[in-house]
Design a protein around this motif. Structure first.
Motif, mmCIF file in Angstrom:
data_model
loop_
_atom_site.group_PDB
_atom_site.id
_atom_site.type_symbol
_atom_site.label_atom_id
_atom_site.label_comp_id
_atom_site.label_asym_id
_atom_site.label_seq_id
_atom_site.Cartn_x
_atom_site.Cartn_y
_atom_site.Cartn_z
ATOM 1 N N LEU A 61 45.849 46.611 38.850
ATOM 2 C CA LEU A 61 45.117 46.814 40.097
ATOM 3 C C LEU A 61 44.958 48.298 40.389
ATOM 4 C CD1 LEU A 61 46.682 44.023 42.332
ATOM 5 C CD2 LEU A 61 44.355 44.087 41.420
ATOM 6 N N SER A 87 41.580 50.593 40.913
ATOM 7 C CA SER A 87 41.342 51.372 42.127
ATOM 8 C C SER A 87 41.032 52.822 41.820
ATOM 9 C CB SER A 87 42.552 51.298 43.058
ATOM 10 O OG SER A 87 43.648 51.985 42.509
ATOM 11 N N LYS A 121 27.545 41.923 42.674
ATOM 12 C CA LYS A 121 28.031 40.554 42.813
ATOM 13 C C LYS A 121 27.879 40.119 44.264
ATOM 14 C CE LYS A 121 32.956 41.498 43.653
ATOM 15 N NZ LYS A 121 33.114 40.632 44.825
ATOM 16 N N LYS A 177 29.548 38.385 47.840
ATOM 17 C CA LYS A 177 30.605 38.907 48.701
ATOM 18 C C LYS A 177 31.962 38.269 48.459
ATOM 19 C CE LYS A 177 27.367 40.135 52.391
ATOM 20 N NZ LYS A 177 26.977 39.932 53.812
ATOM 21 N N SER A 178 32.046 37.346 47.501
ATOM 22 C CA SER A 178 33.332 36.718 47.208
ATOM 23 C C SER A 178 34.234 37.685 46.462
ATOM 24 C CB SER A 178 33.123 35.450 46.378
ATOM 25 O OG SER A 178 32.498 35.764 45.143
ATOM 26 N N LYS A 179 35.522 37.326 46.379
ATOM 27 C CA LYS A 179 36.505 38.206 45.743
ATOM 28 C C LYS A 179 36.176 38.441 44.284
ATOM 29 C CE LYS A 179 41.483 38.649 44.914
ATOM 30 N NZ LYS A 179 42.815 38.011 45.102
ATOM 31 N N TYR A 180 35.805 37.366 43.589
ATOM 32 C CA TYR A 180 35.455 37.470 42.177
ATOM 33 C C TYR A 180 33.986 37.098 41.996
ATOM 34 C CZ TYR A 180 40.524 37.482 41.597
ATOM 35 O OH TYR A 180 41.851 37.772 41.690
ATOM 36 N N SER A 181 33.397 37.563 40.908
ATOM 37 C CA SER A 181 32.000 37.269 40.643
ATOM 38 C C SER A 181 31.794 35.776 40.399
ATOM 39 C CB SER A 181 31.531 38.066 39.429
ATOM 40 O OG SER A 181 31.523 39.448 39.716
ATOM 41 N N SER A 182 30.597 35.311 40.735
ATOM 42 C CA SER A 182 30.299 33.886 40.611
ATOM 43 C C SER A 182 29.397 33.571 39.430
ATOM 44 C CB SER A 182 29.638 33.395 41.908
ATOM 45 O OG SER A 182 28.463 34.150 42.185
ATOM 46 N N ARG A 201 33.406 40.946 37.254
ATOM 47 C CA ARG A 201 34.858 40.741 37.155
ATOM 48 C C ARG A 201 35.206 39.253 37.219
ATOM 49 N NH1 ARG A 201 39.140 42.908 41.644
ATOM 50 N NH2 ARG A 201 37.617 41.848 42.972
ATOM 51 N N HIS A 202 36.086 38.842 36.292
ATOM 52 C CA HIS A 202 36.604 37.472 36.252
ATOM 53 C C HIS A 202 35.523 36.419 36.030
ATOM 54 C CE1 HIS A 202 40.915 37.554 36.919
ATOM 55 N NE2 HIS A 202 40.734 38.591 37.722
#
Length: 561
Positions: A30, A34, A64, A66-71, A100-101
């Protein structure tokens, strides 16, 4: 900006299981994200055909939702141009962390108009099998394909003037500098590569046998951060290993590293948290910068140990002067830390996570101990010399084996979290010279039963959380009798529920002066007891604890009888 922590190793070995590093790895990853460059704030302007875009003039950046990980899922194709609200835009960039992810994305086709791929754009695309760089791309950020464990093909368009994948190497190489900027599981490093770039193999976990060709002169920072492989072979001409180059590199854990005599610089944390078994320099040609002794790499000019291993011993015959930053970090099978006289400085994180360092005996002459130097070292016994005047931040944090700590009179200040989470600490003595105690210095020391402060003037506590509520409620505070009222009226010292003045001669703290106190005092002098209250041992009041105090105590008992 560097983070810091690492160590080197290679060759065949039986890799140990280090489950206790799992949380550390996640935090380090992480942190690496950053510190990467961000091309924008990752808020999309519009979505079309399942792809999210940011508008920049007449150009678009892929981002991407607005979610934490890409969809993004399935096979993704990014077009060269997009028409939105009647305006035609050209796709030129991919945002940091845009994919990401996306572990359910087996392939992606990049547009022929693409110029920029930002840092960590495809990190953790664990299902991605191939990656093709168009000829238009002129910038590729760090860790672009980190943790893409299924990647089998990594190719650059042969007409790209900035990057190439020469010799079918399955890597991305910056053509003008011969720097390998992105590798992966199938990478074979060509013998024309001069530099392994920053984060080139960051979190690559599917590599097999990696050989460093003689053309490589430099390994940049975090090049093999959290990387894994079956074996790693150093070349005979490497010159520079930058800070954090092999930080927490699983592929080196438990291995033996032999560095070439061409090395001119090894940065801090270069091999930290690798738990190397052995490390040395190749015998033969003289190296003017470093030499090896006691399974350590030592800087000639300063006599500083820069890298150690779990079977290192600090040699006596070479006049070691200092322990470098993170030199032994993560050497988890170290036993007692036998530091010889002559050492004057111990660097930051020097013995961080040396889990089995049972006894830490810091010799007289050491004047500086860096922050977090012995954090999580597992020490059971601790000796602080009279030549140290300050205990810095986190120096003995999470040393869970400590039960009794005596901070000598020469110490003036105790830093932030200096003894935080020493969960088995029962008896604490703070010397008479201490004037300040930092925030959270003893937070988490919930087993404390006695705290003895020898200072006549109550040291200034940074806040009420220097100790925990459990310690305030359950530990007994002992202070000089003449200063008892002062402590009771001073902020945060007055939180101790039980506070008493010291009684010289009541060595065992049972409230009575008897032959039992003589026995305990003699045991202390012989080194066989840690159960005494130090402030009560100076019976004759000369500021020292010696056989003279035992004599004075016996005289006291005889006079009372």
């Amino acid at each position: 900006m560097y983070f810091s922590l690492f160590l080197p190793n290679f060759v065949s070995y039986n890799k140990p299981t280090l489950s206790n590093f799992t949380t550390m790895k996640k935090l380090l990853l992480l942190l690496s994200l950053s510190l990467g460059c961000m091309c924008s704030a990752m808020a999309y302007d519009f979505e079309q055909d399942g792809i999210y875009y940011l508008i920049n003039g007449n150009e678009l950046t892929v981002t991407k939702d607005k979610s934490k990980y890409s969809s993004y899922i399935g096979d993704v194709v990014i077009p060269d141009t997009v028409v939105h609200d009647g305006v035609t835009y050209t796709v030129t960039a991919i945002e940091s962390l845009a994919f990401r992810h996306c572990y359910r994305m087996p392939s992606i086709v990049l547009p022929n108009t693409l110029k920029t791929i930002c840092d960590s754009a495809f990190i953790y695309c664990e299902g991605l099998r191939s990656f093709y760089v168009p000829k238009s791309v002129s910038y590729i950020g760090n860790a672009t394909l980190a943790a893409c464990d299924s990647l089998k093909s990594l190719i650059v368009d042969p007409e790209n003037p900035y990057y190439d994948s020469r010799d079918s190497c399955n890597a991305i190489i910056e053509t003008s500098t011969d720097k390998l900027v992105q590798g992966g599981g199938p990478t074979v490093i060509p013998n024309t590569v001069k530099i392994i770039g920053r984060q080139a193999f960051d979190y690559c976990r599917s590599m097999k046998n990696l050989v460093l060709p003689n053309s490589v002169k430099k390994i940049e920072t975090r090049a093999f951060f959290l990387a894994d492989f079956n074996s790693f072979t150093f070349n005979d001409s490497l010159e520079v290993i930058e800070p954090y180059a092999f930080l927490t590199c699983e592929g080196l854990m438990g291995t033996t590293v032999r560095l070439p005599n061409t090395i001119t610089y090894i940065g801090p944390w270069a091999f930290a948290l690798c738990n190397l078994q052995y490390i040395s320099m190749v015998t033969g040609n003289y190296n003017s910068t470093y030499f090896s002794s006691g399974n350590c790499i030592i800087e000639r000019a300063t006599r500083k140990i820069v890298v150690g291993s779990r079977y290192s011993y600090i040699p006596y015959g070479v006049e070691v002067k200092s322990i470098g930053e993170a030199a032994f970090a993560g050497c988890i099978y170290t036993t007692d830390l036998c530091l010889p006289r002559g050492i004057t400085e111990i660097g930051r994180y020097a013995f961080f996570k040396t889990f089995r360092a049972y006894e830490v005996n810091i010799p007289e002459g050491v004047t500086s101990i860096g922050d977090y130097a012995f954090s999580e070292c597992g020490a059971w016994r601790l000796t602080i010399p009279s030549t140290v005047t300050n205990i810095g931040d986190g120096v003995f944090q999470s040393c869970t084996g400590l039960r009794n700590v005596v901070i000598p009179d020469n110490i003036e200040s105790i830093g932030y979290r200096a003894f935080q989470s020493c969960t088995n600490l029962e008896n604490l003595t703070i010397g008479s010279g201490v004037t300040a105690i930092g925030e959270e210095a003893f937070v988490g020391c919930n087993a404390l039963t006695s705290v003895t402060c020898m200072a006549q003037v109550p040291p200034v506590m940074a806040s009420d959380n220097c100790f925990t509520t459990t310690a305030y409620d359950n530990a007994t505070l002992y202070v000089p009798s003449a200063s008892l009222n002062s402590y009771k009226g001073t902020d945060y010292w007055n939180l101790f529920f039980q506070a008493y003045g010291n009684t010289p001669g009541d060595v065992n703290g049972d409230g009575n002066i008897s032959i039992n106190d003589v026995t305990v005092l003699i045991d202390v002098l012989l080194g066989g007891s840690d159960s005494a209250i130090p402030s009560n041992m100076d019976v004759n009041g000369d500021g020292n604890v010696s056989i003279g105090d035992a004599t004075a105590l016996i005289d006291m008992l005889l006079s009372n009888n």
